[in-house]
Design an enzyme around this catalytic site. Structure first.
Site, short mmCIF file in Angstrom:
data_model
loop_
_atom_site.label_atom_id
_atom_site.label_comp_id
_atom_site.label_asym_id
_atom_site.label_seq_id
_atom_site.Cartn_x
_atom_site.Cartn_y
_atom_site.Cartn_z
N TYR A 41 -101.57 -58.14 66.31
CA TYR A 41 -100.01 -58.19 66.33
C TYR A 41 -99.62 -59.36 67.62
O TYR A 41 -100.33 -59.36 68.54
CB TYR A 41 -99.10 -57.12 66.72
CG TYR A 41 -97.89 -56.94 66.17
CD1 TYR A 41 -97.63 -57.05 64.77
CD2 TYR A 41 -96.79 -56.85 67.18
CE1 TYR A 41 -96.07 -56.90 64.64
CE2 TYR A 41 -95.48 -56.94 66.58
CZ TYR A 41 -95.30 -56.74 65.47
OH TYR A 41 -93.94 -56.75 64.98
N ARG A 44 -96.26 -54.61 42.92
CA ARG A 44 -97.72 -54.56 42.24
C ARG A 44 -97.74 -53.58 41.09
O ARG A 44 -97.46 -52.33 41.10
CB ARG A 44 -98.64 -54.47 43.18
CG ARG A 44 -98.65 -55.62 44.22
CD ARG A 44 -99.87 -55.42 45.06
NE ARG A 44 -99.72 -54.12 46.11
CZ ARG A 44 -100.41 -53.95 46.94
NH1 ARG A 44 -101.58 -54.42 46.82
NH2 ARG A 44 -100.27 -52.68 47.69
N ARG A 88 -99.55 -50.60 39.11
CA ARG A 88 -100.28 -49.59 39.51
C ARG A 88 -100.30 -48.28 38.76
O ARG A 88 -99.42 -48.39 37.57
CB ARG A 88 -99.57 -49.05 40.87
CG ARG A 88 -98.21 -48.78 40.57
CD ARG A 88 -97.44 -48.49 41.84
NE ARG A 88 -97.43 -49.71 42.47
CZ ARG A 88 -97.44 -49.83 43.95
NH1 ARG A 88 -97.65 -49.16 44.88
NH2 ARG A 88 -97.33 -51.11 44.45
N TYR A 120 -90.81 -62.31 56.30
CA TYR A 120 -90.78 -61.18 57.41
C TYR A 120 -92.21 -60.51 57.47
O TYR A 120 -92.23 -59.63 58.30
CB TYR A 120 -89.73 -59.96 57.27
CG TYR A 120 -89.77 -59.25 56.05
CD1 TYR A 120 -90.40 -57.95 56.27
CD2 TYR A 120 -89.15 -59.70 54.83
CE1 TYR A 120 -90.66 -57.24 54.97
CE2 TYR A 120 -89.24 -58.80 53.61
CZ TYR A 120 -90.18 -57.66 53.73
OH TYR A 120 -90.62 -56.69 52.65
N GLY A 121 -92.90 -60.65 56.46
CA GLY A 121 -94.33 -59.92 56.47
C GLY A 121 -95.23 -60.76 55.93
O GLY A 121 -94.90 -61.61 54.97
N MET A 131 -98.38 -59.21 53.94
CA MET A 131 -99.15 -58.20 53.48
C MET A 131 -100.52 -58.86 52.51
O MET A 131 -101.56 -58.23 52.66
CB MET A 131 -98.79 -57.02 52.49
CG MET A 131 -97.62 -56.26 53.58
SD MET A 131 -97.08 -54.87 52.48
CE MET A 131 -96.15 -55.52 51.43
N TRP A 161 -88.23 -62.01 62.44
CA TRP A 161 -88.87 -61.07 63.20
C TRP A 161 -87.77 -60.22 63.70
O TRP A 161 -87.23 -60.75 64.77
CB TRP A 161 -89.90 -61.69 64.25
CG TRP A 161 -90.68 -60.98 64.99
CD1 TRP A 161 -91.19 -59.63 64.48
CD2 TRP A 161 -91.40 -60.93 66.21
NE1 TRP A 161 -91.77 -59.09 65.59
CE2 TRP A 161 -92.31 -59.75 66.53
CE3 TRP A 161 -91.40 -62.04 67.02
CZ2 TRP A 161 -92.99 -59.77 67.68
CZ3 TRP A 161 -92.09 -62.04 68.32
CH2 TRP A 161 -93.02 -60.67 68.54
N VAL A 162 -87.73 -58.87 63.74
CA VAL A 162 -86.55 -58.21 64.14
C VAL A 162 -86.73 -58.13 65.67
O VAL A 162 -85.64 -57.74 66.41
CB VAL A 162 -86.23 -56.91 63.47
CG1 VAL A 162 -87.68 -55.77 63.79
CG2 VAL A 162 -85.16 -56.22 63.75
N LYS A 186 -94.19 -43.28 53.53
CA LYS A 186 -94.40 -43.74 55.01
C LYS A 186 -94.60 -42.37 55.98
O LYS A 186 -94.14 -41.22 55.56
CB LYS A 186 -92.83 -44.25 55.71
CG LYS A 186 -93.22 -44.59 57.15
CD LYS A 186 -91.78 -45.20 57.53
CE LYS A 186 -91.67 -46.66 56.97
NZ LYS A 186 -92.59 -47.73 57.41
#
Length: 368
Positions: free
Chosen positions: A89, A211, A213, A280-281, A283, A306-307, A363
């Site tokens: 990170y 995605r 699945r 923002y990401g 993955m 980026w928060v 989560k």
């Protein structure tokens, strides 16, 4: 016996769940404080979380005049938390470090100069680095933001990162009005679920990419129950049928990218002329590739968010204002916690394993 609860279903533990989560959190806080437990999940070197994180007993620093002592009630495991433990990170705490950057705590004691909170109030971290995977924490009063203690426990625990990220991206990059549309990938992520709900509250339409699945229909139904207007697979995104969609909804002026790679390129292709894609990401761990035609003929704008940096740039007062606004959404029933699995703090290895397993949309929340 370890407590593990998924979406309100409990196995191996019986309890009158009609009692509020808030009361349960307070009872746990009182019980933990009475036992004097100050355990924390500590890592002394970077690596895979299951290999480097250990449960240790820690001594808390003395309470200063401007400090708060809080009993942590619940703390999620976010992808950024995993990256921090791995050492990948952008911002890393000094080692040894306590894992976790988000969560909610109940104030137990305050220093003589603290006026913004009192014992019994709920607080969340104002920045990364607090280390929330612990039973108790002591920090400066500006390290915390007050939240109402009458919102659901899981909403409070997951408020500081994903909803803030979604809200800022929806508000800060394009001027959107009711009826406009937003397209996003990683729609089942914490940010994605928050964006669906906040956009709905703002009167916006959402086109949500996931995605393929095995439980595709179940996930689709779940996202639509949150307010998603359209749920589309990555594969369907590349098909000509997308043209039919845009006879029902206007092309989006805003795209939210949490994946990168081909997924980012595809959602960018569907932007309205002059629209913005906000990353923002990443993955997929692949770069965002922008077709030259999108730049020349559609004049799309490529931005990042980026928060953590937003919080540092805008200060405590504006952060408190945003948190209060999001809490208003929660109290109005317009914003709920993401799909969560609650795991007893001492069963942290189970939570870490699930948090690093692909295709698990729930989560993981450590319950203290």
């Amino acid at each position: 016996m370890a407590l593990r609860r998924v979406c309100g279903q409990v196995s191996g533990f019986k309890r009158p769940w009609a009692e509020s989560r808030r009361s349960w959190g307070r009872a746990l806080a009182s019980s933990a404080a009475a036992r004097g437990r100050r355990e924390a999940l500590v890592y002394r070197k970077h690596g895979e979380p299951l290999g480097v994180i250990q449960l240790e007993n820690l001594e808390l620093p003395q309470l200063g005049d401007s400090d708060i002592r809080a009993q942590m009630l619940a703390a999620p495991i976010n992808p950024s938390d995993i990256n921090m433990v791995q050492g990948t990170y952008p911002v890393l705490p000094d080692l040894p470090a306590i894992g976790g950057n988000e969560g909610v705590g109940q104030v137990l004691d305050v220093g003589s100069k603290v006026t913004n909170v009192k014992p019994g109030d709920w607080v969340i971290p104002s920045d990364t680095g607090l280390g929330t995977w612990r039973m108790e924490a002591v920090g400066n009063m500006n390290d915390f933001v007050k939240v109402p203690n009458n919102i659901p426990l899981l909403c409070a625990a997951t408020l500081g990162v994903n909803p803030c990220t979604a809200y800022r991206m929806l508000c800060d990059f394009e001027t959107l009005k009711p009826g406009d549309s937003v397209i996003q990938n990683a729609a089942n992520s914490g940010v994605g679920q928050a964006a669906i709900q906040i956009a709905k509250a703002m009167g916006l339409k959402t086109i949500n990419i996931i995605r393929d699945r095995p439980d595709l229909q179940q996930l689709t139904d779940s996202l639509k129950s949150m307010g998603a207007d359209y749920v589309i697979t990555e594969e369907a995104l590349r098909k000509p049928e997308m043209k039919e969609l845009f006879t029902k909804v206007p092309r989006p002026r805003l795209a939210l990218n949490g994946v990168g790679g081909k997924s980012a390129t595809e959602i960018l292709r569907h932007l309205e002329k002059g629209g913005t894609i906000v990353t923002y990401g990443g993955m997929a761990k692949q770069p965002v590739v922008v077709p030259v035609s999108a730049l020349i003929f559609k004049d799309v704008k490529i931005r990042g968010f980026w928060v953590t940096q937003w919080k540092r740039d805008h200060g405590h007062d504006l952060l408190q204002k945003m948190i209060s606004m999001l809490c208003d959404f929660i109290q109005a029933g317009k914003l709920t916690a993401p799909v969560c699995t609650e795991v007893q703090f001492q069963d942290y290895q189970t939570a870490l394993k699930a948090a690093t397993t692909p295709f698990i949309s729930s989560k993981q929340i450590l319950i203290m």
